[in-house]
Scaffold this motif. Sequence first.
Motif, PDB file in Angstrom:
ATOM      1  N   GLN A  27      52.388  30.599  28.072  1.00  0.00           N
ATOM      2  CA  GLN A  27      52.591  31.634  29.082  1.00  0.00           C
ATOM      3  C   GLN A  27      51.261  32.144  29.614  1.00  0.00           C
ATOM      4  OE1 GLN A  27      53.932  35.688  27.953  1.00  0.00           O
ATOM      5  NE2 GLN A  27      55.672  35.328  29.315  1.00  0.00           N
ATOM      6  N   ARG A  28      51.219  32.395  30.918  1.00  0.00           N
ATOM      7  CA  ARG A  28      50.051  33.029  31.526  1.00  0.00           C
ATOM      8  C   ARG A  28      50.502  34.105  32.493  1.00  0.00           C
ATOM      9  NH1 ARG A  28      45.204  29.868  34.103  1.00  0.00           N
ATOM     10  NH2 ARG A  28      44.610  32.066  34.279  1.00  0.00           N
ATOM     11  N   ARG A  29      49.742  35.162  32.566  1.00  0.00           N
ATOM     12  CA  ARG A  29      50.020  36.262  33.492  1.00  0.00           C
ATOM     13  C   ARG A  29      48.954  36.271  34.587  1.00  0.00           C
ATOM     14  NH1 ARG A  29      51.432  38.318  28.421  1.00  0.00           N
ATOM     15  NH2 ARG A  29      53.556  39.181  28.346  1.00  0.00           N
ATOM     16  N   PHE A  30      49.378  36.585  35.794  1.00  0.00           N
ATOM     17  CA  PHE A  30      48.471  36.640  36.935  1.00  0.00           C
ATOM     18  C   PHE A  30      48.679  37.944  37.687  1.00  0.00           C
ATOM     19  CE2 PHE A  30      48.986  32.153  36.073  1.00  0.00           C
ATOM     20  CZ  PHE A  30      47.739  31.604  36.324  1.00  0.00           C
ATOM     21  N   GLN A  31      47.608  38.422  38.303  1.00  0.00           N
ATOM     22  CA  GLN A  31      47.701  39.609  39.130  1.00  0.00           C
ATOM     23  C   GLN A  31      47.894  39.228  40.587  1.00  0.00           C
ATOM     24  OE1 GLN A  31      44.091  41.810  38.288  1.00  0.00           O
ATOM     25  NE2 GLN A  31      45.032  42.848  36.543  1.00  0.00           N
ATOM     26  N   LYS A  32      48.433  40.162  41.356  1.00  0.00           N
ATOM     27  CA  LYS A  32      48.620  39.937  42.783  1.00  0.00           C
ATOM     28  C   LYS A  32      47.285  39.547  43.418  1.00  0.00           C
ATOM     29  CE  LYS A  32      50.146  42.280  47.003  1.00  0.00           C
ATOM     30  NZ  LYS A  32      50.717  43.509  47.589  1.00  0.00           N
ATOM     31  N   GLY A  33      47.322  38.492  44.219  1.00  0.00           N
ATOM     32  CA  GLY A  33      46.121  38.026  44.900  1.00  0.00           C
ATOM     33  C   GLY A  33      45.410  36.888  44.196  1.00  0.00           C
ATOM     34  N   GLU A  34      45.746  36.623  42.941  1.00  0.00           N
ATOM     35  CA  GLU A  34      45.120  35.516  42.224  1.00  0.00           C
ATOM     36  C   GLU A  34      45.681  34.184  42.708  1.00  0.00           C
ATOM     37  OE1 GLU A  34      43.685  35.767  38.020  1.00  0.00           O
ATOM     38  OE2 GLU A  34      45.274  37.282  37.895  1.00  0.00           O
ATOM     39  N   ILE A  35      44.831  33.158  42.645  1.00  0.00           N
ATOM     40  CA  ILE A  35      45.215  31.816  43.071  1.00  0.00           C
ATOM     41  C   ILE A  35      45.706  31.018  41.862  1.00  0.00           C
ATOM     42  CG2 ILE A  35      44.389  29.634  44.037  1.00  0.00           C
ATOM     43  CD1 ILE A  35      44.511  31.776  46.135  1.00  0.00           C
ATOM     44  N   LEU A  36      46.850  30.363  42.021  1.00  0.00           N
ATOM     45  CA  LEU A  36      47.332  29.469  40.965  1.00  0.00           C
ATOM     46  C   LEU A  36      46.664  28.108  41.087  1.00  0.00           C
ATOM     47  CD1 LEU A  36      49.253  28.832  38.615  1.00  0.00           C
ATOM     48  CD2 LEU A  36      50.989  28.210  40.321  1.00  0.00           C
ATOM     49  N   PHE A  37      46.625  27.576  42.309  1.00  0.00           N
ATOM     50  CA  PHE A  37      45.903  26.329  42.559  1.00  0.00           C
ATOM     51  C   PHE A  37      45.530  26.261  44.037  1.00  0.00           C
ATOM     52  CE2 PHE A  37      50.481  25.192  42.490  1.00  0.00           C
ATOM     53  CZ  PHE A  37      50.660  24.811  43.817  1.00  0.00           C
ATOM     54  N   PHE A  38      44.478  25.486  44.310  1.00  0.00           N
ATOM     55  CA  PHE A  38      44.031  25.266  45.679  1.00  0.00           C
ATOM     56  C   PHE A  38      44.513  23.901  46.169  1.00  0.00           C
ATOM     57  CE2 PHE A  38      40.855  28.377  44.280  1.00  0.00           C
ATOM     58  CZ  PHE A  38      40.777  29.214  45.388  1.00  0.00           C
ATOM     59  N   GLU A  39      44.668  23.786  47.473  1.00  0.00           N
ATOM     60  CA  GLU A  39      44.982  22.486  48.063  1.00  0.00           C
ATOM     61  C   GLU A  39      43.908  21.476  47.660  1.00  0.00           C
ATOM     62  OE1 GLU A  39      45.589  20.438  52.500  1.00  0.00           O
ATOM     63  OE2 GLU A  39      45.397  22.619  52.296  1.00  0.00           O
TER      64      GLU A  39
END
Length: 203
Positions: A27-39
């Motif tokens: 499990q991972r948590r992310f905040q609003k605005g963080e990128i999961l992956f780039f093109e």
Amino acid sequence: MNPLRALPLFEDLNEETFSKLTEIARQRRFQKGEILFFEGDAPNDLVVLTKGVLKLFKTSSSDKEVILHHFTPVSLVAEVAVLHRIPYPATAVFEADSEVLLINYDAFESMFLSNPELARILLLSLSKKIRMLESVIERGLVMDASERVINFIRKSPELLKTMRHYEIANILNLTPETFSRTLKKLQHEGKVINSEAGWEALP
């Protein structure tokens, strides 16, 4: 219930096999605005969105953002790129504080796809997912504004506390004015309520 069970891809796995699957998920948590992956990034994990909102978009040659899709829980994200071992075709950014489960694909491939019986189960599950997506697309084409708002509240009521109305309207393919007007209308009709516990769609 483990959110992985909510996915048609895994719902038919027996308990022993499902337990093995959870062992290779983190499990991972992310905040609003963080990128999961780039093109263009190379995928390594199957991604399951379990909480929040994830926006998939591309940037045009004129630097204009083109939104391709919004993912809400519980969803597999860009699994085609992972299964085909190709770079991600777009960028994914979180539009709310979110949580994901990351399933190591090398371990998944070794553990599941090399087993003929499990591969058959997964193939049947993928077929079921295709039929489900066809149904979702059909509903999306015929749903009116009220049905879209009620469906959103049932799936992700907590997002009405954390996201702005224009952001939710964008996800639902509505104008902000239509979303606000529809929400007030549903409250007046007693179809949704906003209590101390948050938003709730009534039966």
